[in-house]
Design a protein around this motif. Structure first.
Motif, PDB file in Angstrom:
ATOM      1  N   MET A  43       0.846  -1.191   0.000  1.00 50.53           N
ATOM      2  CA  MET A  43       0.000   0.000   0.000  1.00 50.53           C
ATOM      3  C   MET A  43       0.883   1.243   0.000  1.00 50.53           C
ATOM      4  N   ASP A  44       1.415   1.638   1.131  1.00 49.31           N
ATOM      5  CA  ASP A  44       2.377   2.738   1.126  1.00 49.31           C
ATOM      6  C   ASP A  44       3.817   2.240   0.982  1.00 49.31           C
ATOM      7  N   MET A  45       4.054   0.983   1.267  1.00 50.58           N
ATOM      8  CA  MET A  45       5.406   0.451   1.272  1.00 50.58           C
ATOM      9  C   MET A  45       5.755  -0.211  -0.063  1.00 50.58           C
ATOM     10  N   PRO A  46       7.026  -0.089  -0.488  1.00 49.80           N
ATOM     11  CA  PRO A  46       7.466  -0.718  -1.747  1.00 49.80           C
ATOM     12  C   PRO A  46       7.789  -2.190  -1.539  1.00 49.80           C
ATOM     13  N   SER A  47       7.958  -2.902  -2.640  1.00 55.62           N
ATOM     14  CA  SER A  47       8.392  -4.296  -2.593  1.00 55.62           C
ATOM     15  C   SER A  47       9.685  -4.447  -3.379  1.00 55.62           C
ATOM     16  N   GLY A 240      -5.832  -3.880   2.952  1.00 57.32           N
ATOM     17  CA  GLY A 240      -6.504  -3.610   1.690  1.00 57.32           C
ATOM     18  C   GLY A 240      -6.968  -4.859   0.995  1.00 57.32           C
ATOM     19  N   ILE A 241      -7.929  -4.666   0.101  1.00 60.08           N
ATOM     20  CA  ILE A 241      -8.408  -5.744  -0.761  1.00 60.08           C
ATOM     21  C   ILE A 241      -8.435  -5.210  -2.180  1.00 60.08           C
ATOM     22  N   TYR A 255      -8.028   0.323   4.307  1.00 58.64           N
ATOM     23  CA  TYR A 255      -8.177   1.004   5.604  1.00 58.64           C
ATOM     24  C   TYR A 255      -6.764   1.389   6.044  1.00 58.64           C
ATOM     25  N   MET A 256      -6.513   2.703   6.111  1.00 52.78           N
ATOM     26  CA  MET A 256      -5.159   3.220   6.247  1.00 52.78           C
ATOM     27  C   MET A 256      -4.935   3.879   7.603  1.00 52.78           C
ATOM     28  N   TYR A 257      -3.868   3.469   8.255  1.00 48.02           N
ATOM     29  CA  TYR A 257      -3.337   4.114   9.463  1.00 48.02           C
ATOM     30  C   TYR A 257      -4.376   4.242  10.579  1.00 48.02           C
ATOM     31  N   SER A 259      -7.393   5.124  10.614  1.00 45.41           N
ATOM     32  CA  SER A 259      -8.321   6.257  10.646  1.00 45.41           C
ATOM     33  C   SER A 259      -8.943   6.611   9.305  1.00 45.41           C
ATOM     34  N   GLU A 260      -8.352   6.177   8.172  1.00 48.88           N
ATOM     35  CA  GLU A 260      -8.790   6.678   6.879  1.00 48.88           C
ATOM     36  C   GLU A 260      -9.120   5.538   5.915  1.00 48.88           C
ATOM     37  N   LEU A 261     -10.117   5.779   5.060  1.00 49.59           N
ATOM     38  CA  LEU A 261     -10.440   4.868   3.976  1.00 49.59           C
ATOM     39  C   LEU A 261      -9.702   5.308   2.718  1.00 49.59           C
ATOM     40  N   GLY A 262      -9.348   4.355   1.873  1.00 48.82           N
ATOM     41  CA  GLY A 262      -8.618   4.679   0.654  1.00 48.82           C
ATOM     42  C   GLY A 262      -9.100   3.861  -0.524  1.00 48.82           C
ATOM     43  N   VAL A 263      -8.840   4.354  -1.725  1.00 43.74           N
ATOM     44  CA  VAL A 263      -9.155   3.636  -2.961  1.00 43.74           C
ATOM     45  C   VAL A 263      -8.007   3.830  -3.937  1.00 43.74           C
ATOM     46  N   SER A 264      -7.882   2.910  -4.874  1.00 46.05           N
ATOM     47  CA  SER A 264      -6.864   3.065  -5.923  1.00 46.05           C
ATOM     48  C   SER A 264      -7.340   2.434  -7.219  1.00 46.05           C
ATOM     49  N   LEU A 265      -6.862   2.990  -8.320  1.00 44.17           N
ATOM     50  CA  LEU A 265      -7.041   2.416  -9.649  1.00 44.17           C
ATOM     51  C   LEU A 265      -5.658   2.241 -10.246  1.00 44.17           C
ATOM     52  N   GLN A 266      -5.392   1.054 -10.759  1.00 46.51           N
ATOM     53  CA  GLN A 266      -4.095   0.750 -11.348  1.00 46.51           C
ATOM     54  C   GLN A 266      -4.303   0.348 -12.811  1.00 46.51           C
ATOM     55  N   PHE A 267      -3.754   1.154 -13.718  1.00 44.38           N
ATOM     56  CA  PHE A 267      -3.848   0.877 -15.141  1.00 44.38           C
ATOM     57  C   PHE A 267      -2.488   0.374 -15.631  1.00 44.38           C
ATOM     58  N   VAL A 268      -2.502  -0.730 -16.367  1.00 42.45           N
ATOM     59  CA  VAL A 268      -1.275  -1.349 -16.853  1.00 42.45           C
ATOM     60  C   VAL A 268      -1.334  -1.449 -18.370  1.00 42.45           C
ATOM     61  N   MET A 269      -0.300  -0.953 -19.043  1.00 38.91           N
ATOM     62  CA  MET A 269      -0.214  -1.044 -20.501  1.00 38.91           C
ATOM     63  C   MET A 269       1.117  -1.672 -20.881  1.00 38.91           C
ATOM     64  N   ASN A 270       1.062  -2.584 -21.825  1.00 38.53           N
ATOM     65  CA  ASN A 270       2.276  -3.206 -22.335  1.00 38.53           C
ATOM     66  C   ASN A 270       2.487  -2.732 -23.764  1.00 38.53           C
ATOM     67  N   PRO A 271       3.409  -1.798 -24.004  1.00 34.84           N
ATOM     68  CA  PRO A 271       3.625  -1.303 -25.372  1.00 34.84           C
ATOM     69  C   PRO A 271       4.016  -2.387 -26.354  1.00 34.84           C
ATOM     70  N   LYS A 272       4.535  -3.505 -25.843  1.00 33.62           N
ATOM     71  CA  LYS A 272       4.953  -4.570 -26.752  1.00 33.62           C
ATOM     72  C   LYS A 272       3.780  -5.329 -27.345  1.00 33.62           C
ATOM     73  N   GLN A 273       2.624  -5.264 -26.686  1.00 34.36           N
ATOM     74  CA  GLN A 273       1.475  -6.042 -27.112  1.00 34.36           C
ATOM     75  C   GLN A 273       0.361  -5.116 -27.592  1.00 34.36           C
ATOM     76  N   ARG A 274      -0.136  -5.371 -28.782  1.00 33.62           N
ATOM     77  CA  ARG A 274      -1.244  -4.590 -29.319  1.00 33.62           C
ATOM     78  C   ARG A 274      -2.558  -5.107 -28.728  1.00 33.62           C
ATOM     79  N   PRO A 275      -3.408  -4.226 -28.192  1.00 31.79           N
ATOM     80  CA  PRO A 275      -4.664  -4.684 -27.597  1.00 31.79           C
ATOM     81  C   PRO A 275      -5.593  -5.355 -28.603  1.00 31.79           C
ATOM     82  N   MET A 276      -5.468  -5.010 -29.901  1.00 26.99           N
ATOM     83  CA  MET A 276      -6.322  -5.607 -30.927  1.00 26.99           C
ATOM     84  C   MET A 276      -5.612  -6.738 -31.670  1.00 26.99           C
ATOM     85  N   GLY A 277      -4.476  -7.221 -31.127  1.00 30.31           N
ATOM     86  CA  GLY A 277      -3.707  -8.238 -31.823  1.00 30.31           C
ATOM     87  C   GLY A 277      -2.844  -7.616 -32.899  1.00 30.31           C
TER      88      GLY A 277
END
Length: 712
Positions: A43-47, A240-241, A255-257, A259-277
């Protein structure tokens, strides 16, 4: 120093949960998810994980008063970079300031020093907000290990803000106070200095779509929760879920720290792959195999060369075959064994595919005596290179396994050279007028008051091609709606406002003449190309621009020189110059180098629009389908005080080919430049048709990148 008991219990509880849940699950590897900073993490921490090579991600994450929008790019399999835009609401509720919402921009770098093995975790070293005001700055070492195909655990040590809670001391000495100045400078003396604190977490993939996260955070939010009191930090634990809605979209709730609720959207694009083939379009012309000389000796006779009107008829027939491909044969020359055609490719983003289509069509049209096909692609009416293929090879290799590689080995790419002695242009092609009327949008991202501003309207564009390489072109716009006229904070500098006044042009120039120029392009011989452009070059400047480029077709290296003399235009978008009464001579010596497959570097040294002198370094990664992701930085003799916020010019450039998204052949591209600050130092004239990007795709390295589409 031992951790206080509650923290030790939290860490122990997470580890115990991992051990219990992991029983009975198959061994495997989880796909890296993204954290609230837009990098691989919890969530806030890296891997310690890295995204797949070339992956481009965009995250929008929010909890309490804090919002972060991050663009990240995996430059190489181990090296990743991020640009982030932070907004903190309620910034002045407790401690008065000029900000209602505090906005800040930051850059990150991450390097994976160890890949995960059977017994070894993935280990990454990261630099967060390493060139900025220091609001988010911190360094870390993070390690992640997949226990099986469902469970992964992360542990690490953080410095800076990632070392602000539960520290274990300062192993590398004290951390000096940051001297942010105008921002934008690396804080070398701070890296891995000061208190270091551990962090940890676990991620459980319940199934292919749902996952659960928990982490112990080492970020105390000293400024946001302490000094500014924008929220109350009650606990170091975050939960988080997340739901994988599509391959490209992941959603999360948290549920953060304590006291707070949070949301996220993560968009991933692979330039090597065409979405339409693959890329669609009409089927290629089948190769027509010649009859043998013994079976039809008349077909092999070269006597046709002397026939009156042969050239005109061949051009007409060849254009009929190529009309469906959007390729135009502009000129042709020949002798008994060789035919040269000069073509304009208006459709295919893969230059090798255009060359292949022309070669196929020539087998159907050219007399049997022609053995050598010379295809000279024209860019802006200027010959870019000469591709020579043998007709015998085309006839023999069309259905051969490995045909693309075999054909490339037999193909010669050389400089355009002198035209054939009897080469002549189609008289019906010039002069030619074309025009268009359609929508336009102009976007400004991440200024000091708003992350996104845009105008939309109509653009009229016209192009009058007088002769090969000589063109008159222009465009005008009429705004319909938008908010670009809302200016960012007025931050005066000691420089001429060559770019910082762009919001004034946005507000006053409606309707506006964008450009009106006459340009001449040409190949001078000896690997030298030339351009001269005069007129209203761009929205803010008009004048004269001249350029020379030395670029051998088989070289990874090129040299260029450009000289401009321009005057600043009035802000009403008309023809006048009296408002600023500013004229300047600018120019650069440029070096270009393709230092690895898909990686390009450019260095410009010279004088910029505000009269400052310095250099620009730009590095791009280009994919075979036309995607380009790059970064640039300019340092000149302008002081930080005169430059203003950001200290020096820098940014990110994205270029996305329409064919990648639509699956249909087109040469159109969308280009976006993201600058943390729109300042005046280090700025160049915007001139259409600079030479290096115009010709290099038709040189050896550019053709090689997409040679696999020669037979498509």
């Amino acid at each position: 120093m031992r951790l206080p008991s509650p923290r030790r219990i939290a860490l122990f509880g997470m580890t115990s949960a991992v051990a219990v849940v992991s029983a009975g699950l198959a061994i495997g590897e989880n796909r890296p998810s993204l954290n609230f900073y837009g990098v691989s993490g919890l969530m806030d921490m890296p891997s310690g994980e890295s995204q797949a090579d070339g992956m481009l991600t965009v995250t929008s994450a929010h909890f309490g008063p804090i919002s972060r929008t991050t663009l990240s790019f995996q430059i190489t399999p181990r090296l990743g970079a991020s640009f982030r835009y932070l907004g903190v609401r309620n910034w002045d509720d407790f401690r008065p300031s000029i900000w209602d919402v505090y906005y800040d921009r930051s850059f990150d770098l991450r390097y994976q020093v160890l890949k995960e093995g059977r017994y070894v975790p993935a280990v990454t070293v990261g630099f967060q907000d390493f060139v900025g005001t220091g609001v988010l700055s911190g360094e870390y070492i993070a390690a992640t290990k997949n226990l099986n195909d469902r469970i992964k655990v992360t542990a690490g040590l953080g410095w800076g803000r990632l070392g602000s809670y539960g520290d274990i001391g300062s192993p590398f000495g004290p951390r000096p106070a940051i001297d942010a100045g105008k921002g934008g400078k690396p804080s070398f003396d701070q890296w891995f200095r000061g208190p270091a604190a551990p962090f940890a977490g676990v991620e459980w993939a319940v199934n292919d779509r749902w996952s659960i996260k928990a982490e112990y955070s080492s970020d105390d939010y000293t400024n946001e929760a302490g000094v500014r009191r924008t929220f109350e930090r009650k606990s170091p634990l975050n939960f988080g879920i997340e739901y994988q809605a599509y391959d490209s979209l992941r959603l999360g709730a948290y549920y953060m720290y304590g006291s707070e609720l949070g949301v996220s959207l993560q968009f991933v694009m692979n330039p090597k792959q065409r979405p339409m083939g693959g890329v669609g379009g009409p089927a290629p012309t089948p190769v027509k195999v010649r009859p043998s000389p013994t079976s039809d000796p008349d077909a092999w006779s070269p006597e046709w060369v002397a026939q009156e009107g042969a050239r005109e008829q061949l051009i007409q027939n060849l254009n009929k075959w190529l009309e469906k491909d959007g390729i135009v044969v502009e000129a042709m020359g020949y002798d008994g064994r060789t035919a040269q055609v000069r073509i304009r490719n208006t459709r295919y983003d893969a230059e090798a595919q255009a060359i292949g289509r022309v070669a196929r069509a020539m087998t159907a049209v050219m007399p049997a005596s022609i053995e050598n096909f010379e295809v000279v692609p024209l860019v802006r009416g200027m010959p870019a290179s000469k591709v020579t293929v043998r007709r015998t090879d085309i006839e023999a290799l069309e259905f051969t396994p490995g045909a693309a590689d075999a054909m490339r080995a037999r193909t010669t790419v050389s400089n355009p050279g002198a035209p054939m002695a009897n080469l002549a242009y189609d008289p019906e092609l010039y002069p030619k007028l074309s025009w268009s009327l359609g929508p336009y949008n102009r976007i400004r991202l991440f200024d000091q008051r708003d992350p996104f501003k845009m105008d939309v309207g109509l653009r009229f564009a016209a192009r009058y091609e007088i002769a090969p390489g000589l063109v008159l072109a222009g465009s005008a716009t009429k705004k319909i709606a938008g908010n670009l006229d809302e200016p960012p904070p007025d931050i005066p500098t000691g420089l001429q406002p060559v770019r910082s006044d762009v919001d004034v042009y946005d507000a006053k120039a409606d309707p506006a003449l964008e450009s009106l120029t006459v340009a001449k392009y040409g190949y001078l011989g000896n690997d030298v190309y030339a351009r001269v452009t005069a007129g209203y070059l761009e929205r803010m400047f008009a004048g004269v621009s001249g350029e020379l480029l030395w670029k051998p077709v088989d070289s990874k290296f090129a040299l260029g020189a450009e000289v401009n003399y321009v005057a600043q235009r009035d802000t009403d978008g008309g023809l006048g110059f009296g408002e600023y009464d500013y004229k300047v001579a600018t120019g650069h010596i440029s070096a270009y180098y393709n230092f690895a497959p898909g990686f390009h570097a450019q260095v410009d040294v010279g004088r910029y629009l505000a009269g400052d002198i310095g250099a620009t370094l730009a590095i791009d990664r280009e994919f075979s389908n036309g995607w380009r992701v790059g970064a640039f930085a300019t340092k000149t003799n302008v002081s930080e005080a005169d430059f203003g916020s950001g200290s020096f010019d820098k940014g990110i450039k994205l270029e996305i080919p329409f064919a990648w998204g639509t699956g249909q052949p087109t040469r159109k591209k969308a280009t976006t430049i993201i600058r943390p600050f729109g300042r005046d130092g280090g700025q160049k004239v915007e001139v259409d048709g600079r030479l290096y990007d115009s010709v290099r795709d038709y040189h050896a390295s550019g053709l090689d990148d997409q040679w696999g589409r020669f037979w498509k």
